[in-house]
Design a protein around this motif. Sequence first.
Motif, PDB file in Angstrom:
ATOM      1  N   SER A  46      -1.470   6.508 -10.301  1.00  0.00           N
ATOM      2  CA  SER A  46      -2.436   5.743  -9.886  1.00  0.00           C
ATOM      3  C   SER A  46      -2.225   5.515  -8.156  1.00  0.00           C
ATOM      4  N   ILE A  47      -1.127   5.152  -7.720  1.00  0.00           N
ATOM      5  CA  ILE A  47      -0.554   5.146  -6.375  1.00  0.00           C
ATOM      6  C   ILE A  47      -1.153   6.188  -5.699  1.00  0.00           C
ATOM      7  N   GLY A  48      -0.329   7.375  -6.219  1.00  0.00           N
ATOM      8  CA  GLY A  48      -0.876   8.759  -5.408  1.00  0.00           C
ATOM      9  C   GLY A  48      -2.232   9.180  -5.172  1.00  0.00           C
ATOM     10  N   ILE A  49      -3.116   8.793  -6.196  1.00  0.00           N
ATOM     11  CA  ILE A  49      -4.642   8.784  -5.959  1.00  0.00           C
ATOM     12  C   ILE A  49      -5.122   8.015  -4.862  1.00  0.00           C
ATOM     13  N   ASP A  50      -4.934   6.816  -4.950  1.00  0.00           N
ATOM     14  CA  ASP A  50      -5.464   5.830  -3.774  1.00  0.00           C
ATOM     15  C   ASP A  50      -4.990   5.973  -2.397  1.00  0.00           C
ATOM     16  N   ARG A  51      -5.790   6.540  -1.723  1.00  0.00           N
ATOM     17  CA  ARG A  51      -5.392   6.887  -0.356  1.00  0.00           C
ATOM     18  C   ARG A  51      -5.233   5.498   0.535  1.00  0.00           C
ATOM     19  N   GLU A  52      -5.980   4.436   0.207  1.00  0.00           N
ATOM     20  CA  GLU A  52      -5.788   3.100   0.925  1.00  0.00           C
ATOM     21  C   GLU A  52      -4.379   2.574   0.616  1.00  0.00           C
ATOM     22  N   ILE A  53      -3.717   2.655  -0.626  1.00  0.00           N
ATOM     23  CA  ILE A  53      -2.711   2.155  -1.082  1.00  0.00           C
ATOM     24  C   ILE A  53      -1.479   3.113  -0.080  1.00  0.00           C
ATOM     25  N   LEU A  54      -1.514   4.558  -0.050  1.00  0.00           N
ATOM     26  CA  LEU A  54      -0.812   5.262   0.375  1.00  0.00           C
ATOM     27  C   LEU A  54      -0.457   4.986   2.156  1.00  0.00           C
ATOM     28  N   THR A  55      -1.800   4.539   2.661  1.00  0.00           N
ATOM     29  CA  THR A  55      -1.649   4.071   4.120  1.00  0.00           C
ATOM     30  C   THR A  55      -0.906   2.611   4.189  1.00  0.00           C
ATOM     31  N   GLN A  56      -1.038   1.830   3.166  1.00  0.00           N
ATOM     32  CA  GLN A  56      -0.279   0.647   3.433  1.00  0.00           C
ATOM     33  C   GLN A  56       1.193   0.493   2.820  1.00  0.00           C
ATOM     34  N   LEU A  57       1.528   1.505   2.288  1.00  0.00           N
ATOM     35  CA  LEU A  57       2.749   1.641   1.550  1.00  0.00           C
ATOM     36  C   LEU A  57       3.882   1.164   2.392  1.00  0.00           C
ATOM     37  N   PRO A  58       4.078   1.516   3.443  1.00  0.00           N
ATOM     38  CA  PRO A  58       5.204   1.050   4.410  1.00  0.00           C
ATOM     39  C   PRO A  58       5.269  -0.609   4.213  1.00  0.00           C
ATOM     40  N   VAL A  59       4.168  -1.278   4.659  1.00  0.00           N
ATOM     41  CA  VAL A  59       4.046  -2.671   4.669  1.00  0.00           C
ATOM     42  C   VAL A  59       4.229  -3.259   3.110  1.00  0.00           C
ATOM     43  N   LEU A  60       3.742  -2.451   2.110  1.00  0.00           N
ATOM     44  CA  LEU A  60       3.670  -2.933   0.755  1.00  0.00           C
ATOM     45  C   LEU A  60       5.234  -2.848   0.558  1.00  0.00           C
ATOM     46  N   GLY A  61       5.995  -1.750   0.990  1.00  0.00           N
ATOM     47  CA  GLY A  61       7.338  -1.573   0.634  1.00  0.00           C
ATOM     48  C   GLY A  61       8.339  -2.387   1.090  1.00  0.00           C
ATOM     49  N   GLY A  62       8.149  -2.835   2.420  1.00  0.00           N
ATOM     50  CA  GLY A  62       8.933  -3.939   2.823  1.00  0.00           C
ATOM     51  C   GLY A  62       8.833  -5.233   2.152  1.00  0.00           C
ATOM     52  N   THR A  63       7.552  -5.623   1.956  1.00  0.00           N
ATOM     53  CA  THR A  63       7.076  -6.900   1.285  1.00  0.00           C
ATOM     54  C   THR A  63       8.126  -6.774  -0.336  1.00  0.00           C
ATOM     55  N   ALA A  64       7.700  -5.638  -0.748  1.00  0.00           N
ATOM     56  CA  ALA A  64       8.346  -5.542  -2.281  1.00  0.00           C
ATOM     57  C   ALA A  64      10.067  -5.781  -1.932  1.00  0.00           C
ATOM     58  N   PHE A  65      10.481  -5.314  -0.924  1.00  0.00           N
ATOM     59  CA  PHE A  65      12.079  -5.379  -0.782  1.00  0.00           C
ATOM     60  C   PHE A  65      12.563  -6.741  -0.579  1.00  0.00           C
ATOM     61  N   VAL A  66      11.657  -7.622   0.105  1.00  0.00           N
ATOM     62  CA  VAL A  66      12.000  -9.005   0.393  1.00  0.00           C
ATOM     63  C   VAL A  66      11.815  -9.605  -0.878  1.00  0.00           C
ATOM     64  N   PHE A  67      10.833  -9.290  -1.489  1.00  0.00           N
ATOM     65  CA  PHE A  67      10.467 -10.109  -2.922  1.00  0.00           C
ATOM     66  C   PHE A  67      11.601  -9.704  -3.949  1.00  0.00           C
ATOM     67  N   ALA A  68      12.027  -8.626  -3.993  1.00  0.00           N
ATOM     68  CA  ALA A  68      13.181  -8.043  -4.838  1.00  0.00           C
ATOM     69  C   ALA A  68      14.559  -8.714  -4.693  1.00  0.00           C
ATOM     70  N   VAL A  69      14.783  -8.815  -3.147  1.00  0.00           N
ATOM     71  CA  VAL A  69      16.172  -9.439  -2.751  1.00  0.00           C
ATOM     72  C   VAL A  69      16.055 -11.102  -3.150  1.00  0.00           C
ATOM     73  N   ALA A  70      14.936 -11.497  -2.865  1.00  0.00           N
ATOM     74  CA  ALA A  70      14.633 -13.010  -3.083  1.00  0.00           C
ATOM     75  C   ALA A  70      14.932 -13.472  -4.607  1.00  0.00           C
ATOM     76  N   VAL A  71      14.221 -12.477  -5.449  1.00  0.00           N
ATOM     77  CA  VAL A  71      14.283 -12.522  -6.949  1.00  0.00           C
ATOM     78  C   VAL A  71      15.771 -12.225  -7.367  1.00  0.00           C
ATOM     79  N   CYS A  72      16.573 -11.449  -7.100  1.00  0.00           N
ATOM     80  CA  CYS A  72      18.030 -11.410  -7.247  1.00  0.00           C
ATOM     81  C   CYS A  72      18.658 -12.442  -6.969  1.00  0.00           C
ATOM     82  N   LEU A  73      18.492 -12.900  -5.571  1.00  0.00           N
ATOM     83  CA  LEU A  73      19.451 -14.087  -5.269  1.00  0.00           C
ATOM     84  C   LEU A  73      19.156 -15.397  -5.980  1.00  0.00           C
TER      85      LEU A  73
END
Length: 92
Positions: A46-73
Amino acid sequence: MTNILLSLALGFLIGYKKLISEKMILLNGKFQTVVLLLLIFVMGMSIGIDREILTQLPVLGGTAFVFAVAVCLGSIAVVYVISRIFFKGEKK
């Protein structure tokens, strides 16, 4: 939502009453793994098919990383506090 809650309640009752055998529990674990891998695969498609998500992936990835670290801590902090409260006098 009702279906999900009913399924959860039914599964809880079956597990609580021990209505299934140990063999079935092991089989259920393998089934869960296969279904989880299938879910992750379909989500990836689903992510691979959606071109809009692919263009925003770097921003979404950074946000997801921060969220994951916050949840772990946060999880580590909560477990630490709870273990200090409930296991005060116990030695290791």
